[in-house]
Design an enzyme around this catalytic site. Structure first.
Site, PDB file in Angstrom:
ATOM      1  N   ASP A  19      25.252  -1.800  52.439  1.00 25.49           N
ATOM      2  CA  ASP A  19      24.855  -0.480  51.954  1.00 25.49           C
ATOM      3  C   ASP A  19      25.897   0.594  52.289  1.00 25.49           C
ATOM      4  OD1 ASP A  19      22.738   1.576  51.260  1.00 25.49           O
ATOM      5  OD2 ASP A  19      23.058   2.036  53.379  1.00 25.49           O
ATOM      6  N   ALA A  21      29.099   0.345  52.937  1.00 20.12           N
ATOM      7  CA  ALA A  21      30.346   0.177  52.186  1.00 20.12           C
ATOM      8  C   ALA A  21      30.202   0.775  50.794  1.00 20.12           C
ATOM      9  CB  ALA A  21      30.702  -1.305  52.102  1.00 20.12           C
ATOM     10  N   LYS A  22      29.092   0.456  50.144  1.00 17.44           N
ATOM     11  CA  LYS A  22      28.920   0.895  48.762  1.00 17.44           C
ATOM     12  C   LYS A  22      28.652   2.400  48.668  1.00 17.44           C
ATOM     13  CE  LYS A  22      26.656  -0.218  44.499  1.00 17.44           C
ATOM     14  NZ  LYS A  22      25.677  -0.932  43.757  1.00 17.44           N
ATOM     15  N   ARG A  49      29.388 -12.418  53.805  1.00 16.76           N
ATOM     16  CA  ARG A  49      29.010 -13.818  53.635  1.00 16.76           C
ATOM     17  C   ARG A  49      28.926 -14.261  52.178  1.00 16.76           C
ATOM     18  NH1 ARG A  49      23.960 -14.094  57.456  1.00 16.76           N
ATOM     19  NH2 ARG A  49      23.752 -12.155  56.285  1.00 16.76           N
ATOM     20  N   ASP A  86      32.463 -15.658  57.304  1.00  9.80           N
ATOM     21  CA  ASP A  86      31.397 -15.702  58.305  1.00  9.80           C
ATOM     22  C   ASP A  86      32.030 -15.330  59.637  1.00  9.80           C
ATOM     23  OD1 ASP A  86      29.586 -16.380  60.271  1.00  9.80           O
ATOM     24  OD2 ASP A  86      28.682 -17.956  59.030  1.00  9.80           O
ATOM     25  N   VAL A  87      31.531 -14.284  60.243  1.00  4.52           N
ATOM     26  CA  VAL A  87      32.197 -13.743  61.448  1.00  4.52           C
ATOM     27  C   VAL A  87      32.260 -14.756  62.592  1.00  4.52           C
ATOM     28  CG1 VAL A  87      31.636 -11.339  60.940  1.00  4.52           C
ATOM     29  CG2 VAL A  87      30.067 -12.668  62.335  1.00  4.52           C
ATOM     30  N   ASP A 178      31.180   8.869  64.612  1.00  7.60           N
ATOM     31  CA  ASP A 178      29.966   9.674  64.679  1.00  7.60           C
ATOM     32  C   ASP A 178      30.126  10.607  63.487  1.00  7.60           C
ATOM     33  OD1 ASP A 178      28.176  11.821  65.094  1.00  7.60           O
ATOM     34  OD2 ASP A 178      28.007  11.230  67.193  1.00  7.60           O
ATOM     35  N   HIS A 179      29.434  10.301  62.384  1.00  6.49           N
ATOM     36  CA  HIS A 179      29.807  10.987  61.142  1.00  6.49           C
ATOM     37  C   HIS A 179      29.546  12.492  61.204  1.00  6.49           C
ATOM     38  CE1 HIS A 179      25.592  10.069  60.220  1.00  6.49           C
ATOM     39  NE2 HIS A 179      25.631  11.152  59.487  1.00  6.49           N
ATOM     40  N   GLU A 217      15.034  16.032  59.328  1.00  3.89           N
ATOM     41  CA  GLU A 217      15.100  15.286  58.059  1.00  3.89           C
ATOM     42  C   GLU A 217      13.733  15.334  57.394  1.00  3.89           C
ATOM     43  OE1 GLU A 217      17.236  11.327  58.330  1.00  3.89           O
ATOM     44  OE2 GLU A 217      16.739  11.705  60.409  1.00  3.89           O
ATOM     45  N   HIS A 241      24.742  12.077  67.909  1.00  2.56           N
ATOM     46  CA  HIS A 241      25.017  13.323  67.179  1.00  2.56           C
ATOM     47  C   HIS A 241      24.640  14.577  67.974  1.00  2.56           C
ATOM     48  CE1 HIS A 241      25.409  10.333  64.156  1.00  2.56           C
ATOM     49  NE2 HIS A 241      24.129  10.231  63.893  1.00  2.56           N
ATOM     50  N   LYS A 341      12.083  12.894  61.840  1.00  3.97           N
ATOM     51  CA  LYS A 341      11.898  12.497  60.440  1.00  3.97           C
ATOM     52  C   LYS A 341      10.612  13.108  59.903  1.00  3.97           C
ATOM     53  CE  LYS A 341      14.551   8.261  60.441  1.00  3.97           C
ATOM     54  NZ  LYS A 341      15.576   8.759  59.502  1.00  3.97           N
TER      55      LYS A 341
HETATM   56  P1  NAD Z   1      23.847  -3.961  55.566  1.00  9.09           P
HETATM   57  O1  NAD Z   1      22.796  -4.853  56.186  1.00  9.09           O
HETATM   58  O2  NAD Z   1      23.585  -3.353  54.245  1.00  9.09           O
HETATM   59  O3  NAD Z   1      25.195  -4.793  55.444  1.00  9.09           O
HETATM   60  C1  NAD Z   1      25.634  -5.685  56.435  1.00  9.09           C
HETATM   61  C2  NAD Z   1      26.863  -6.424  55.954  1.00  9.09           C
HETATM   62  O4  NAD Z   1      27.253  -7.374  56.966  1.00  9.09           O
HETATM   63  C3  NAD Z   1      26.673  -7.218  54.661  1.00  9.09           C
HETATM   64  O5  NAD Z   1      27.848  -7.091  53.893  1.00  9.09           O
HETATM   65  C4  NAD Z   1      26.522  -8.659  55.151  1.00  9.09           C
HETATM   66  O6  NAD Z   1      26.940  -9.628  54.230  1.00  9.09           O
HETATM   67  C5  NAD Z   1      27.465  -8.659  56.326  1.00  9.09           C
HETATM   68  N1  NAD Z   1      27.157  -9.749  57.260  1.00  9.09           N
HETATM   69  C6  NAD Z   1      25.992 -10.045  57.875  1.00  9.09           C
HETATM   70  N2  NAD Z   1      26.122 -11.161  58.614  1.00  9.09           N
HETATM   71  C7  NAD Z   1      27.399 -11.592  58.477  1.00  9.09           C
HETATM   72  C8  NAD Z   1      28.146 -12.695  58.996  1.00  9.09           C
HETATM   73  N3  NAD Z   1      27.603 -13.599  59.829  1.00  9.09           N
HETATM   74  N4  NAD Z   1      29.450 -12.785  58.635  1.00  9.09           N
HETATM   75  C9  NAD Z   1      29.999 -11.884  57.799  1.00  9.09           C
HETATM   76  N5  NAD Z   1      29.359 -10.819  57.298  1.00  9.09           N
HETATM   77  C10 NAD Z   1      28.058 -10.684  57.619  1.00  9.09           C
HETATM   78  O7  NAD Z   1      24.194  -2.867  56.675  1.00  9.09           O
HETATM   79  P2  NAD Z   1      24.782  -1.387  56.431  1.00  9.09           P
HETATM   80  O8  NAD Z   1      23.646  -0.478  56.188  1.00  9.09           O
HETATM   81  O9  NAD Z   1      25.893  -1.440  55.471  1.00  9.09           O
HETATM   82  O10 NAD Z   1      25.330  -1.016  57.882  1.00  9.09           O
HETATM   83  C11 NAD Z   1      26.521  -1.574  58.438  1.00  9.09           C
HETATM   84  C12 NAD Z   1      26.783  -0.950  59.800  1.00  9.09           C
HETATM   85  O11 NAD Z   1      26.885   0.456  59.664  1.00  9.09           O
HETATM   86  C13 NAD Z   1      25.670  -1.184  60.814  1.00  9.09           C
HETATM   87  O12 NAD Z   1      26.256  -1.260  62.085  1.00  9.09           O
HETATM   88  C14 NAD Z   1      24.838   0.086  60.704  1.00  9.09           C
HETATM   89  O13 NAD Z   1      24.141   0.344  61.900  1.00  9.09           O
HETATM   90  C15 NAD Z   1      25.936   1.106  60.474  1.00  9.09           C
HETATM   91  N6  NAD Z   1      25.493   2.323  59.805  1.00  9.09           N
HETATM   92  C16 NAD Z   1      24.977   2.282  58.548  1.00  9.09           C
HETATM   93  C17 NAD Z   1      24.601   3.459  57.912  1.00  9.09           C
HETATM   94  C18 NAD Z   1      24.066   3.457  56.514  1.00  9.09           C
HETATM   95  O14 NAD Z   1      23.853   4.556  55.976  1.00  9.09           O
HETATM   96  N7  NAD Z   1      23.869   2.338  55.883  1.00  9.09           N
HETATM   97  C19 NAD Z   1      24.716   4.679  58.590  1.00  9.09           C
HETATM   98  C20 NAD Z   1      25.255   4.693  59.873  1.00  9.09           C
HETATM   99  C21 NAD Z   1      25.644   3.505  60.456  1.00  9.09           C
END
Ligand code: NAD
Length: 489
Positions: A19, A21-22, A49, A86-87, A178-179, A217, A241, A341
């Site tokens: 999530d 990344a996108k 993965r 796979d990590v 810390d965004h 929020e 934060h 929240k």
């Molecule tokens: P997500 O669950 O959507 O994505 C997790 C990613 O990790 C996926 O691409 C998944 O395929 C990959 N993954 C899981 N197990 C794996 C493995 N064994 N090997 C390789 N890849 C593996 O999570 P997210 O929401 O994108 O969050 C990612 C990080 O960012 C987390 O630490 C989260 O706490 C942090 N974060 C997220 C947000 C947000 O808005 N989504 C905000 C602040 C912080």
């Protein structure tokens, strides 16, 4: 942000199908590219993965970007590569080593690598030790690590995570996100304080009565109930934060604007926080949980009925607290904080309440006369100053008048998003707006005793109706000192 083009770099994203990344990372990298801040010689390697191909990743990247310039998007997406990963598996790192060397050849990148951990925190340590074991951090260029929150869930686990990642990266190579520190107005706090001679002389316990920080929020936990129920507002918002904001507001002026000097001053504030003991946490901190209510004319469920949340959960969705900083500048000035929240509005705002005049000549004693400086972080960005002026047509009655300097909406849409700014800072090697390990550990040490008090249901968890500004206990916390929350809307 200064317009420097960044060095030729490969950004490796662990968790590229996720999530974050996108929603944040791809659009931010694109914005840097579009603004000409990213060197043409860059590559992004996405790892996760799923059995995706370069083509699938490029499609997802394309969808995540909103721009009318299709040619530019297409050109941009070609810089993206995908590797199923796979990590925990050795062969994954061997394949990554091969791919990195290939893309570095294609773009003439001299081994500069950013490893971005955007995956579940349980993998952070494993990834770091494998990067080291497979010599992926040994290049002719520089290597840096960007790491997402949460950074541990208490001081002990944060320390352990630090030990794990520091096997592969030195402290000055680690960029803890810390965004909030990437937000324009948060960065502006230092400018307002240290570039204006009218504020700094007043910025202390002689003139300030109290400081109020609100991060509210309107959303509930949405689809993150499972994660949130193991975290809560203290871990999710306060430890990082809120305490970062406290340290920016309370720090002494740094002698230079280098990462080391700024962090040094912030760390001094965190060291000066008066610890709250587990036994009397309730005197200084309130925890709350939302119950059903009406928001935007719609009935919304209570926290315990949210998806993936235990119906008996004692996780806090609201925290209010009184922090005390024991140093020359701040002793006697409470820093009140609240975050939660399903509150009435989505707001991030700091209000500095100045002390009243010793002799009140103009008010009849019933009205508030305090001068207030509001630092508005979101949704409006800017500052507001509340002064007293003469009421027109009266002989000597005073009324509050407001001076505003707030960005208009069109200005805000062109200011870079927090992630964009932070990725850019990391590419340039500027760690000022990232959290140092000492800051993280001191913050955990401050909140740990309070979290310990909240482990059992013996400490009251105050219910609050969705759509309000939190439980009554939050108002009572300030009323004990003869203060009250100033409206934030
Ligand atoms: P997500 O669950 O959507 O994505 C997790 C990613 O990790 C996926 O691409 C998944 O395929 C990959 N993954 C899981 N197990 C794996 C493995 N064994 N090997 C390789 N890849 C593996 O999570 P997210 O929401 O994108 O969050 C990612 C990080 O960012 C987390 O630490 C989260 O706490 C942090 N974060 C997220 C947000 C947000 O808005 N989504 C905000 C602040 C912080």
């Amino acid at each position: 942000m200064d317009l420097h083009s960044t060095p030729k770099t490969t950004i490796v994203i662990f968790g590229a199908t996720g999530d974050l990344a996108k929603r944040k990372l791809f659009p931010s990298i694109f914005n840097l590219y579009q603004a000409g801040k990213l060197s043409e010689e860059f590559a992004v390697v996405g790892l996760a993965r799923r059995e995706w191909s370069n083509f699938t990743l490029r499609e997802v990247v394309n969808e995540s970007i909103s721009s009318a310039n299709d040619d530019l998007i297409e050109k941009f997406c070609k810089h993206f590569y995908y590797l199923p990963f796979d990590v925990t598996r050795n062969d994954s790192y061997i394949n990554l080593d091969k791919l990195l060397k290939e893309v570095e050849d294609v773009y003439g990148i001299p081994g500069n690598r950013i490893f971005y951990m955007s995956t579940s925190p349980e993998f952070f340590g494993t990834i770091a030790s494998n990067l080291k074991a497979h010599q992926l951090t040994e290049t002719k260029g520089w290597t840096r690590l960007i790491i997402e929150k949460p950074f541990g869930r208490d001081a002990a686990s944060a320390e352990q995570l630090n030990n794990e990642i520091s096997q592969a990266f030195s402290e000055d190579e680690i960029y803890r996100i810390d965004h909030y520190l990437g937000k324009d107005m948060v960065q502006n706090i230092e400018v307002i304080r240290f570039a204006n001679s009218i504020f700094e002389p007043l910025w202390n316990n002689h003139y300030i009565s109290n400081v109020q920080i609100t991060l509210s929020e309107t959303l509930g936990v949405e689809d993150r109930g499972g994660y949130y129920d193991t975290s809560g507002a203290m871990r999710d918002m306060v430890q990082n934060h809120v305490l970062q904001l406290v340290s920016l507001l309370a720090m002494d002026p740094p002698i230079r604007l280098t990462p080391e000097e700024v962090r040094h001053e912030k760390i001094k504030v965190l060291r000066a926080l008066k610890p709250v003991a587990t036994d009397n946490a309730s005197e200084y901190f309130v925890r709350g949980q939302y119950i059903p209510g009406i928001m935007n004319d719609q009935e919304v469920p209570g926290y315990r009925s949210e998806e993936s949340v235990s119906p008996k959960s004692i996780t806090e969705t609201f925290v209010a607290g009184k922090l005390q900083i024991e140093n020359h500048r701040w002793t006697g000035v409470p820093f009140y904080i609240r975050t939660g929240k399903r509150l009435e509005s989505k707001t991030t705002k700091v209000i500095i309440e100045f002390k009243n005049m010793p002799l009140n000549l103009y008010f009849n004693g019933e009205k508030d006369t305090s001068n207030l400086l509001s630092i508005n972080i979101q949704p409006v960005e800017g500052i507001t100053l509340l002064l007293n002026g003469k009421k027109e047509g009266t002989s000597g009655e005073a009324v509050p008048v407001q001076l505003d300097y707030n960005n208009k909406n069109d200005d805000i849409s062109s200011t870079p998003e927090a992630y964009e700014r932070l990725i850019y800072n990391c590419l340039l090697g500027d760690a000022t707006n990232f959290a140092h390990s000492d800051e993280v550990l001191l913050s955990w040490k401050y909140v740990d005793p309070i979290l310990k008090a909240w482990q059992s249901d013996k400490v009251e968890i105050a219910e609050y109706e969705s759509g309000t500004m939190g439980p009554k206990a939050s108002d009572d916390l300030l009323a004990k000192d003869g203060n009250h929350w100033w409206p934030v809307n």
